[in-house]
Design an enzyme around this catalytic site. Structure first.
Site, PDB file in Angstrom:
ATOM      1  N   MET A 248       5.864   6.954  18.042  1.00 39.42           N
ATOM      2  CA  MET A 248       5.610   7.908  16.977  1.00 39.42           C
ATOM      3  C   MET A 248       4.221   8.543  17.033  1.00 39.42           C
ATOM      4  O   MET A 248       4.050   9.698  16.641  1.00 39.42           O
ATOM      5  CB  MET A 248       5.816   7.232  15.618  1.00 39.42           C
ATOM      6  CG  MET A 248       7.259   6.833  15.374  1.00 39.42           C
ATOM      7  SD  MET A 248       7.526   6.033  13.774  1.00 39.42           S
ATOM      8  CE  MET A 248       7.136   7.380  12.649  1.00 39.42           C
TER       9      MET A 248
ATOM     10  N   ASP B  80      -5.895   7.931   9.070  1.00 36.34           N
ATOM     11  CA  ASP B  80      -6.081   7.355  10.391  1.00 36.34           C
ATOM     12  C   ASP B  80      -6.124   8.421  11.477  1.00 36.34           C
ATOM     13  O   ASP B  80      -5.409   9.417  11.408  1.00 36.34           O
ATOM     14  CB  ASP B  80      -4.929   6.388  10.714  1.00 36.34           C
ATOM     15  CG  ASP B  80      -4.964   5.152   9.845  1.00 36.34           C
ATOM     16  OD1 ASP B  80      -6.063   4.751   9.454  1.00 36.34           O
ATOM     17  OD2 ASP B  80      -3.890   4.601   9.566  1.00 36.34           O
TER      18      ASP B  80
ATOM     19  N   ASP C 111       3.480   0.426  12.260  1.00 31.59           N
ATOM     20  CA  ASP C 111       2.226  -0.124  11.745  1.00 31.59           C
ATOM     21  C   ASP C 111       1.945  -1.531  12.254  1.00 31.59           C
ATOM     22  O   ASP C 111       0.811  -2.013  12.115  1.00 31.59           O
ATOM     23  CB  ASP C 111       2.233  -0.134  10.210  1.00 31.59           C
ATOM     24  CG  ASP C 111       1.997   1.245   9.621  1.00 31.59           C
ATOM     25  OD1 ASP C 111       1.590   2.150  10.378  1.00 31.59           O
ATOM     26  OD2 ASP C 111       2.226   1.428   8.416  1.00 31.59           O
TER      27      ASP C 111
ATOM     28  N   ARG D 191      -5.122  10.729   3.082  1.00 32.44           N
ATOM     29  CA  ARG D 191      -3.804  11.185   3.497  1.00 32.44           C
ATOM     30  C   ARG D 191      -2.765  11.001   2.389  1.00 32.44           C
ATOM     31  O   ARG D 191      -1.840  11.787   2.249  1.00 32.44           O
ATOM     32  CB  ARG D 191      -3.348  10.443   4.763  1.00 32.44           C
ATOM     33  CG  ARG D 191      -1.979  10.934   5.208  1.00 32.44           C
ATOM     34  CD  ARG D 191      -1.603  10.598   6.608  1.00 32.44           C
ATOM     35  NE  ARG D 191      -0.313  11.212   6.916  1.00 32.44           N
ATOM     36  CZ  ARG D 191      -0.157  12.455   7.299  1.00 32.44           C
ATOM     37  NH1 ARG D 191      -1.202  13.243   7.450  1.00 32.44           N
ATOM     38  NH2 ARG D 191       1.051  12.944   7.545  1.00 32.44           N
TER      39      ARG D 191
ATOM     40  N   LYS E 203       0.824  -1.211   0.000  1.00 31.95           N
ATOM     41  CA  LYS E 203       0.000   0.000   0.000  1.00 31.95           C
ATOM     42  C   LYS E 203       0.857   1.260   0.000  1.00 31.95           C
ATOM     43  O   LYS E 203       0.665   2.169  -0.817  1.00 31.95           O
ATOM     44  CB  LYS E 203      -0.922  -0.008   1.213  1.00 31.95           C
ATOM     45  CG  LYS E 203      -1.613   1.331   1.504  1.00 31.95           C
ATOM     46  CD  LYS E 203      -2.421   1.243   2.781  1.00 31.95           C
ATOM     47  CE  LYS E 203      -3.093   2.574   3.132  1.00 31.95           C
ATOM     48  NZ  LYS E 203      -2.149   3.529   3.738  1.00 31.95           N
ATOM     49  N   ASN E 204       1.800   1.352   0.939  1.00 30.67           N
ATOM     50  CA  ASN E 204       2.570   2.587   1.077  1.00 30.67           C
ATOM     51  C   ASN E 204       3.467   2.841  -0.134  1.00 30.67           C
ATOM     52  O   ASN E 204       3.652   3.987  -0.545  1.00 30.67           O
ATOM     53  CB  ASN E 204       3.390   2.552   2.363  1.00 30.67           C
ATOM     54  CG  ASN E 204       2.507   2.638   3.601  1.00 30.67           C
ATOM     55  OD1 ASN E 204       1.383   3.138   3.539  1.00 30.67           O
ATOM     56  ND2 ASN E 204       2.999   2.152   4.725  1.00 30.67           N
TER      57      ASN E 204
END
Length: 458
Positions: free
Chosen positions: A364, A139, A342, A115, A22-23
């Site tokens: 984070m 998110d 994640d 995002r 995905k990223n």
């Protein structure tokens, strides 16, 4: 609002193949804006965030062609057939863009819901010298500031101003319709992944040489850099935190294949540990998983590497390691090659049925651990010390989690709650599953094929 009904207690068995990352997809799809030639990207995951980004590119004039099979989830959550199959290959061509649309309320509204749209700023600024950004959605896991992006663009010569009443920033580095960015040295204030990707895409066609120190260096950044180099960019230092970019006049087309999604792979390892009766995760690109398999091994999970597959056998029990001096194990997130944040939600769920105790330190994001109250309601023994730290005391499978009604607050907590529900006694319900759909392709269909009992209710 769609929801999942999960009948717990069913063992999973068989083979499963992870989706494309995905990223990485968000980064490389936005990079297609840097050229007017065709760029073909394969192994594109069929998830809401990616589909929404592709729609956004179409809105600004990018020509998008689906080359081979795949299915797309519509806004109601149902799967609709495109050409069949799982893998999707798209060709993008950004030769005639409607740059005026970038300032429209419609564009700003869509960006605010996604995002990943923030990754359009770098290529638009690098190629055309202007971009518009709204406060991005995504998110709800705490503050996710864009300072690193803006500071990097500013060092390259861009200016930005806030448009009162619209919560929008306009960036400009324009010289007669083209970008006037100039290369420079910069030391990033944090190793932001999206910040690094955005600055790299802005700098590839800047005049002169750009040096980025404290750059993110995860595999998806490496993949972006390799793709840009095939397009004619001049990027060195790939895989390190010191990236050097010699600007070029233009970029051309290329082809690119996405890596498998390391977060989905980690999620499947967790499922196999909690409710698996022998699971093989196929074609995972082991060399790009970094520390992820070892993080699960520290919780006592057996992971066997066979070629490029991971095999997770059935676990009657698994015991959490201690540090060498006997102190309690701590798992914390860190920039690559450290443990990705994640996966902390997923690892935390696995720990609830382990033998032993472990401290999770989410550095984070200050809101990402708040979902543990739902696990506590299910019977997990967890102490939430503060927004960043939680101690889990494992049940060692002596006490199973109870079924519950829950709502998914974000992608990763959503999949963690799904794993918990599959291991629980009774039937659970998870609402707001659009959050899960943002990151996981047809997750109920793929898991049901392994023996799960998950029903989507629209």
């Amino acid at each position: 609002m769609s929801k999942f009904i999960i009948e717990g207690g069913h063992a999973l068995q068989g083979d499963i193949t992870p989706q494309g990352a995905k990223n990485e997809a968000l980064e490389v799809i936005c990079a297609t804006l840097l050229t007017d030639e065709e760029v073909t990207i394969s192994n594109v995951p069929d998830i809401l965030d990616i589909n929404n980004l592709i729609r956004l590119l179409k809105d600004i004039g990018v020509k998008v062609r689906l080359e081979e099979g795949g299915r797309t989830r519509d806004e109601g959550g149902k799967m609709r057939d495109e050409r069949g199959g799982n893998g999707r290959t798209f060709t993008f061509r950004a030769d005639k863009l409607d740059l005026d649309y970038l300032s429209s309320d419609a564009f700003v509204h869509k960006c605010a819901q996604l995002r990943g749209s923030v990754l359009m700023i770098g290529p638009l600024l690098g190629r055309f010298g202007k971009a518009t950004v709204a406060k991005p959605g995504g998110d709800k896991i705490g503050r996710r500031r864009l300072d690193t992006h803006f500071l990097g663009f500013h060092k390259l010569g861009a200016t930005y101003s806030r448009i009162e009443g619209r919560d929008v920033y306009e960036l400009s580095a324009n010289d007669n319709g083209s970008s006037s960015l100039k290369g420079c040295y910069m030391l990033l204030d944090e190793a932001s992944v999206t910040g690094t990707a955005n600055i790299i895409m802005a700098a590839v066609m800047a005049e002169g040489t750009t040096t980025i120190y404290n750059a993110a260096c995860e595999p998806y950044i490496q993949q972006l850099c390799h793709m840009l180099n095939r397009m004619g960019a001049n990027i060195s230092g790939i895989g390190s935190n010191l990236i050097t970019i010699v600007g070029v006049k233009s970029l051309h087309g290329t082809t690119h294949r996405l890596l498998p999604d390391m977060i989905e792979i980690g999620s499947f390892i967790a499922m196999a540990a909690m409710v698996g009766n022998g699971i093989r995760i196929k074609d995972v690109s082991i060399r790009n998983l970094g520390i992820i398999p070892d993080a699960f091994r520290r919780l006592g999970i057996t992971i066997i590497e066979e070629g490029d597959d991971l095999v997770i056998p059935h676990h009657d029990t698994y015991q959490i390691d201690s540090f060498i001096d006997g102190t309690i194990m701590t798992l914390s997130d860190a920039p690559w090659p450290g443990l990705t944040p994640d996966l902390l939600s997923v690892l935390l769920v696995v720990a609830t049925q382990a033998q032993g105790s472990v401290l999770f330190h989410q550095k984070m994001f200050e809101s990402r651990l708040f979902f543990v109250d739902k696990l506590i309601d299910m019977g997990a023994q967890i102490i939430l010390c503060d927004p960043h730290r939680a101690v889990v005391v494992g049940h060692d499978h002596k006490i199973r989690l109870r079924a519950a009604r829950m709502s998914s607050p974000d992608i990763r907590a959503g999949i963690a709650l799904l794993i918990a529900a599959m291991s629980a006694d009774g039937t659970s319900e998870i609402s707001n599953i659009a959050q899960i759909d943002r990151g996981y392709q047809d997750i109920e269909g793929r898991l049901n094929a392994l023996g799960a009992r998950i029903t989507r209710v629209v």
